[in-house]
Design a protein around this motif. Sequence first.
Motif, PDB file in Angstrom:
ATOM      1  N   LEU A 116      13.024-113.710  57.876  1.00 50.68           N
ATOM      2  CA  LEU A 116      12.640-113.237  56.538  1.00 50.68           C
ATOM      3  C   LEU A 116      13.421-111.959  56.254  1.00 50.68           C
ATOM      4  O   LEU A 116      13.162-110.925  56.860  1.00 50.68           O
ATOM      5  N   CYS A 142      17.753-122.603  53.564  1.00 54.47           N
ATOM      6  CA  CYS A 142      16.707-121.668  53.127  1.00 54.47           C
ATOM      7  C   CYS A 142      17.336-120.500  52.386  1.00 54.47           C
ATOM      8  O   CYS A 142      18.480-120.130  52.661  1.00 54.47           O
ATOM      9  N   TYR A 186      15.216-117.592  52.041  1.00 55.22           N
ATOM     10  CA  TYR A 186      14.413-116.402  52.405  1.00 55.22           C
ATOM     11  C   TYR A 186      14.880-115.765  53.707  1.00 55.22           C
ATOM     12  O   TYR A 186      14.351-114.763  54.128  1.00 55.22           O
ATOM     13  N   ASN A 191      17.598-113.316  51.551  1.00 55.02           N
ATOM     14  CA  ASN A 191      16.589-112.328  51.130  1.00 55.02           C
ATOM     15  C   ASN A 191      15.836-112.713  49.857  1.00 55.02           C
ATOM     16  O   ASN A 191      15.520-111.856  49.040  1.00 55.02           O
ATOM     17  N   GLY A 192      15.552-114.003  49.718  1.00 55.73           N
ATOM     18  CA  GLY A 192      14.845-114.477  48.528  1.00 55.73           C
ATOM     19  C   GLY A 192      13.350-114.189  48.532  1.00 55.73           C
ATOM     20  O   GLY A 192      12.684-114.383  47.515  1.00 55.73           O
ATOM     21  N   GLY A 193      12.830-113.732  49.672  1.00 61.62           N
ATOM     22  CA  GLY A 193      11.402-113.427  49.765  1.00 61.62           C
ATOM     23  C   GLY A 193      10.609-114.626  50.258  1.00 61.62           C
ATOM     24  O   GLY A 193      11.083-115.767  50.208  1.00 61.62           O
ATOM     25  N   PRO A 194       9.375-114.359  50.744  1.00 60.37           N
ATOM     26  CA  PRO A 194       8.570-115.416  51.366  1.00 60.37           C
ATOM     27  C   PRO A 194       8.361-116.597  50.416  1.00 60.37           C
ATOM     28  O   PRO A 194       7.903-116.420  49.291  1.00 60.37           O
ATOM     29  N   ALA A 202      10.589-118.427  48.972  1.00 58.37           N
ATOM     30  CA  ALA A 202      11.658-118.660  47.981  1.00 58.37           C
ATOM     31  C   ALA A 202      12.183-120.091  48.161  1.00 58.37           C
ATOM     32  O   ALA A 202      12.225-120.610  49.276  1.00 58.37           O
TER      33      ALA A 202
END
Length: 419
Positions: free
Chosen positions: A50, A238, A240, A244-247, A249
Amino acid sequence: MSSTDTVTGHDRSTLTELATSLDRDDPLAHHRDAFVQRDDVRAYLDGNSLGRPLHATRDSLASFVDDVWGARLIRAWDEGWMDAPTELGDRIGRVVLGAAAGQTVVADSTTVMLYKLVRAAVDHAPAGRDEVVADTENFPTDRFVLEGIAAERGVTLRWITPGPDGVTADAVEAAVGDRTALVLLSQVDYRSGRLTDLPAVTRVAHDAGALVLWDVCHSAGSVEITLDAHEVDLAVGCTYKYLNGGPGAPAFGYVAKRLQSRLAQPVQGWMGSADPFAMGESYVAADGVRRFLSGTPPIVGMLAMRDMLDLVEHAGMPAVRAKSIALTTFAIDVHDALLAPLGVSLATPRDPALRGSHVTLEHPDFRRVVAELWTRGVIPDFRPPQGLRVGLSPLSTSFAEVLDGLAEVASVLQEQQQA
Ligand SMILES: *Cc1c(COP(=O)(O)O)cnc(C)c1O
């Protein structure tokens, strides 16, 4: 042997000097300040699971609420939201996947996107091609999705058991044949960090007449990816992790242009249909990569990764990869100096060309060690049976942080061994 007289000759003070000079000479060092940092997080070593948030994302989220969602309301669907899955997909393609426009969509979770693309590939295969080749060490969701599809479609799973060199092109060559519909592999192994040879394996799959689907969850944003150049058929990943798209994402899916009109995906929803707002009687797939969408696009979940993509594009993937290699090399140096003498072993290849952006260390006590480290603000993760993963997100991690974190691993290990 104490940690100050190891075979490599690096003691703690020379490691500190080395970290200082590596940080000083790092052309990307200043980007670290773009991420939210807190004093109670001493070393974040899990950016592969994450990514940290960017400061810019605080503003992106606030202005989205006030100026887009709050202001434009339902009208915003006509003002960009409908196109967001392909517009953002194209950006991910360009910045991190080596993919030309029109081949990538953002939607679903990796698990669901993987299901859709594996099903599309299996259903497309000519009669007699009823096998999928995969490896027993892949991430659980990849194996579970395959198990489900095998039961649902009568497909046979042909498992490769990776040896010490991981999934080699030779092992894939031995597993594929006239009956292979699809080869599914991860580019970077989530446990060991080992990099699989994407060009060679793709060629082997194609030579056997099969399609290949690459899971790039642990390589997107850390390793330069060349989907178009190596004629990859399908990919998922993925956002996230290193993006760094966030939890939670959404994932991305890539389908090579040449295949799009021939593949049908199994979750037929209105958003993947030719004319969603015609509210038609029956499903007609959209042209192009949009047909791999199913339901309403997760617009909020797409916000944070846009800020990271800006940063990655600005830094450039070659520089990001160079920093990743420098970080993992330094982590291995610290392992050799401070951790190997305590009985820790390295599960990641020493050759930087053979690894992604995390390093996995092994010791029987690591489950307990990681639990204690988390209370001290040193955050790697634990992967059974005895792996401590050190994920080094290139733009948000400093060399000093790596040293501080790994020195704390040594301290906790010593304390627990003495207790
Ligand atoms: C992280 C990861 C996933 C996660 O899938 P989700 O659907 O996002 O939970 C899948 N595959 C691999 C190889 C991963 O590393």
